[in-house]
Design a protein around this motif. Structure first.
Motif, mmCIF file in Angstrom:
data_model
loop_
_atom_site.group_PDB
_atom_site.id
_atom_site.type_symbol
_atom_site.label_atom_id
_atom_site.label_comp_id
_atom_site.label_asym_id
_atom_site.label_seq_id
_atom_site.Cartn_x
_atom_site.Cartn_y
_atom_site.Cartn_z
ATOM 1 N N GLU A 151 52.107 -35.420 54.196
ATOM 2 C CA GLU A 151 52.354 -36.610 53.389
ATOM 3 C C GLU A 151 51.076 -36.939 52.627
ATOM 4 O O GLU A 151 50.004 -37.074 53.218
ATOM 5 C CB GLU A 151 52.811 -37.783 54.264
ATOM 6 C CG GLU A 151 54.148 -37.518 54.931
ATOM 7 C CD GLU A 151 54.925 -38.776 55.256
ATOM 8 O OE1 GLU A 151 54.450 -39.886 54.925
ATOM 9 O OE2 GLU A 151 56.011 -38.646 55.859
ATOM 10 N N TYR A 199 53.540 -41.046 49.644
ATOM 11 C CA TYR A 199 53.618 -42.465 49.987
ATOM 12 C C TYR A 199 52.509 -43.201 49.264
ATOM 13 O O TYR A 199 51.421 -42.680 49.078
ATOM 14 C CB TYR A 199 53.567 -42.695 51.502
ATOM 15 C CG TYR A 199 52.260 -42.351 52.203
ATOM 16 C CD1 TYR A 199 51.439 -43.353 52.706
ATOM 17 C CD2 TYR A 199 51.871 -41.020 52.390
ATOM 18 C CE1 TYR A 199 50.254 -43.037 53.379
ATOM 19 C CE2 TYR A 199 50.696 -40.697 53.051
ATOM 20 C CZ TYR A 199 49.894 -41.718 53.546
ATOM 21 O OH TYR A 199 48.718 -41.407 54.204
ATOM 22 N N TRP A 225 49.492 -50.093 56.076
ATOM 23 C CA TRP A 225 50.143 -48.788 56.161
ATOM 24 C C TRP A 225 50.915 -48.588 57.462
ATOM 25 O O TRP A 225 51.684 -47.627 57.593
ATOM 26 C CB TRP A 225 49.094 -47.677 56.054
ATOM 27 C CG TRP A 225 48.318 -47.665 54.776
ATOM 28 C CD1 TRP A 225 47.000 -47.977 54.611
ATOM 29 C CD2 TRP A 225 48.792 -47.311 53.474
ATOM 30 N NE1 TRP A 225 46.629 -47.840 53.295
ATOM 31 C CE2 TRP A 225 47.709 -47.428 52.577
ATOM 32 C CE3 TRP A 225 50.047 -46.903 52.986
ATOM 33 C CZ2 TRP A 225 47.833 -47.147 51.213
ATOM 34 C CZ3 TRP A 225 50.159 -46.622 51.626
ATOM 35 C CH2 TRP A 225 49.067 -46.753 50.757
ATOM 36 N N HIS A 282 54.828 -47.858 57.545
ATOM 37 C CA HIS A 282 55.193 -46.540 57.014
ATOM 38 C C HIS A 282 54.872 -45.442 58.018
ATOM 39 O O HIS A 282 55.677 -44.516 58.218
ATOM 40 C CB HIS A 282 54.463 -46.244 55.703
ATOM 41 C CG HIS A 282 54.675 -44.826 55.248
ATOM 42 N ND1 HIS A 282 55.888 -44.392 54.728
ATOM 43 C CD2 HIS A 282 53.873 -43.717 55.303
ATOM 44 C CE1 HIS A 282 55.812 -43.101 54.468
ATOM 45 N NE2 HIS A 282 54.599 -42.667 54.808
ATOM 46 N N TYR A 283 53.715 -45.524 58.658
ATOM 47 C CA TYR A 283 53.349 -44.494 59.618
ATOM 48 C C TYR A 283 54.324 -44.479 60.801
ATOM 49 O O TYR A 283 54.658 -43.409 61.323
ATOM 50 C CB TYR A 283 51.911 -44.688 60.099
ATOM 51 C CG TYR A 283 50.878 -44.293 59.058
ATOM 52 C CD1 TYR A 283 51.108 -43.218 58.206
ATOM 53 C CD2 TYR A 283 49.680 -44.976 58.938
ATOM 54 C CE1 TYR A 283 50.176 -42.844 57.257
ATOM 55 C CE2 TYR A 283 48.733 -44.606 57.986
ATOM 56 C CZ TYR A 283 48.987 -43.537 57.148
ATOM 57 O OH TYR A 283 48.066 -43.170 56.206
ATOM 58 N N LYS A 336 57.585 -45.294 60.692
ATOM 59 C CA LYS A 336 58.833 -44.673 60.225
ATOM 60 C C LYS A 336 58.671 -43.169 60.051
ATOM 61 O O LYS A 336 59.544 -42.380 60.425
ATOM 62 C CB LYS A 336 59.256 -45.304 58.893
ATOM 63 C CG LYS A 336 59.696 -46.758 58.987
ATOM 64 C CD LYS A 336 60.035 -47.295 57.611
ATOM 65 C CE LYS A 336 60.372 -48.771 57.662
ATOM 66 N NZ LYS A 336 60.651 -49.312 56.291
ATOM 67 N N SER A 337 57.550 -42.777 59.466
ATOM 68 C CA SER A 337 57.316 -41.374 59.178
ATOM 69 C C SER A 337 57.192 -40.544 60.454
ATOM 70 O O SER A 337 57.855 -39.509 60.615
ATOM 71 C CB SER A 337 56.042 -41.254 58.329
ATOM 72 O OG SER A 337 55.693 -39.917 58.115
ATOM 73 N N VAL A 377 57.773 -42.722 48.783
ATOM 74 C CA VAL A 377 57.837 -44.136 49.162
ATOM 75 C C VAL A 377 56.795 -44.896 48.350
ATOM 76 O O VAL A 377 55.623 -44.500 48.310
ATOM 77 C CB VAL A 377 57.560 -44.315 50.677
ATOM 78 C CG1 VAL A 377 57.515 -45.793 51.036
ATOM 79 C CG2 VAL A 377 58.616 -43.593 51.493
ATOM 80 N N ASP A 396 56.111 -48.869 48.103
ATOM 81 C CA ASP A 396 56.417 -50.255 48.443
ATOM 82 C C ASP A 396 55.289 -51.173 47.997
ATOM 83 O O ASP A 396 54.199 -50.731 47.652
ATOM 84 C CB ASP A 396 56.638 -50.390 49.950
ATOM 85 C CG ASP A 396 57.930 -49.745 50.410
ATOM 86 O OD1 ASP A 396 58.890 -49.732 49.621
ATOM 87 O OD2 ASP A 396 57.978 -49.242 51.548
ATOM 88 N N GLU A 422 53.805 -54.164 52.447
ATOM 89 C CA GLU A 422 52.812 -53.087 52.446
ATOM 90 C C GLU A 422 51.542 -53.513 51.711
ATOM 91 O O GLU A 422 50.448 -53.064 52.028
ATOM 92 C CB GLU A 422 53.392 -51.832 51.804
ATOM 93 C CG GLU A 422 52.507 -50.617 51.972
ATOM 94 C CD GLU A 422 53.251 -49.307 51.857
ATOM 95 O OE1 GLU A 422 52.717 -48.384 51.236
ATOM 96 O OE2 GLU A 422 54.369 -49.208 52.388
#
Length: 360
Positions: free
Chosen positions: A120, A134, A262, A265-266, A268-269, A283, A285, A291
């Motif tokens: 990512e 992201y 962050w 996101h981390y 979910k990822s 992504v 946001d 975010e």
């Protein structure tokens, strides 16, 4: 968690993959190994601090019993980063975060060699079957900061210290200038690039030179608090933290900060990799999702300025205000965005001009 600087990682090379055995099984196989590659160190109290804070949040939410992380610090944006990404992949990391724009070519090269590893790329601009992007809409936060700066300046001369003239940074400059001029049409914004994400000496020198030219509010797209510390020393109106609250370094000059969040996101990822549901994607946001956050306001900011800043923030979150809604002219007088139009998400990355009032 393993923390390695670049020199350490390269020195140990493949030896890092020879991890201790527990009960006859490789310990690394019992957890998802996740690598974070940082251009600086978490103690910059800015960009890298934000990513490391997000990493810790992810571990708290998912559990250290399921995830093992490796953080590699001080990895320059250049060919040597390719070695770092390759060694992390060789050592069994199945998800690797490349947290700076300049890593992109090297991420893609290594990703082709390790199709079973997910990568990512933060602030990137191209995906691949095992490379996702992201980013955060930092320009939304810049619009809030520009509102404050435009209302508080006494000299009508603001400054923006940038790292490199890439689209992400130009977005921030333009959003800052447009918002400032909405509340104060006399404002001009002087831009200086320091050709680095983190160089305290250059950032401080730039701040001093700008203040000597009449600047009394400084914002930045660099990672450390050096410019804020100069603002504190020189007693100007102030400046803004980048990526995190930097008020400890300049309690009088620090007006507020853009805070990068962050962590969600981390979570979910990483969870998607654990669940086997990770797919290539992008992504982007901002304020609405949390975010991008605006930090605590300095007590010296007048109540009407705080109210105006909060209105901008809340209207952006509600979708009733877009930082790049027309009409917008560039600094040569040409109309770039017509009244009733906006720069959409795809068009952002092609912006190579500066808004009216910007001197760059």
């Amino acid at each position: 968690m393993t923390v390695l600087n670049r020199r350490t990682l390269i020195k140990i090379g493949g030896a890092a993959a020879a991890l201790p055995l527990v009960g006859g099984r490789a310990f690394a196989q019992e957890k998802l190994k996740v690598g974070f590659v940082l251009i600086g160190t978490p103690d910059d109290n800015g960009w890298n601090f934000g990513h490391d804070t997000g990493r810790k949040y992810m571990l708290d939410q998912i559990g250290a019993d399921k995830v093992e992380t490796t953080v590699v610090t001080n990895v320059a944006e250049g060919p040597d980063s390719e070695r770092v990404f390759r060694e992390l992949a060789q050592q069994g990391h199945k998800l690797i975060y490349a947290t700076s724009f300049g890593y992109g070519d090297y991420v893609h090269k290594v990703a082709k060699q390790f199709p079973d590893v997910k990568f990512e790329w933060a602030t990137g601009n191209s995906t691949a079957p095992n490379v996702s992007l992201y980013n955060a809409k930092f320009h939304e936060g810049r619009a809030v900061l520009g509102t404050i700066a435009g209302m508080m300046t006494k000299t009508n001369t603001l400054a923006y210290i940038g790292s490199f003239p890439i689209p992400e940074v130009r977005m921030g400059i333009n959003a800052f200038a447009i918002a400032a001029r909405k509340v104060n049409p006399e404002v001009k914004v002087k831009v200086v690039y320091v050709d680095s994400w983190f160089d305290p000496a250059k950032e401080a020198d730039a701040a001093r030179a700008l203040i000597d030219q009449g600047v009394d509010v400084i914002t930045q797209h660099t990672d450390g608090p050096a410019a804020l510390q100069v603002a504190e020393e020189r007693g100007i109106v102030g400046g803004f933290g980048q990526g995190a609250d930097m008020s400890a370094f300049a309690p009088k000059a620090h007006l507020t900060a853009i805070i990068d969040n962050w962590g969600p996101h981390y979570v979910k990822s990483v969870q998607s990799v654990l669940d086997g549901t990770w797919v290539e994607g992008s992504v982007w946001d901002g304020i609405a999702s949390g975010e991008v956050e605006i930090g605590k306001y300095n007590e010296k900011i007048p109540a009407d300025v705080v109210a105006a800043a909060e209105k901008v923030k809340n209207d952006i979150a509600a979708g009733t205000l877009h930082p790049f809604a027309g009409p917008i002219k560039d600094n040569a007088g040409a109309e770039r965005v017509a009244a009733g139009d906006v720069i959409d998400d795809g068009e952002f990355w092609a912006v190579d001009w500066y808004a009216e009032g910007v001197e760059a």
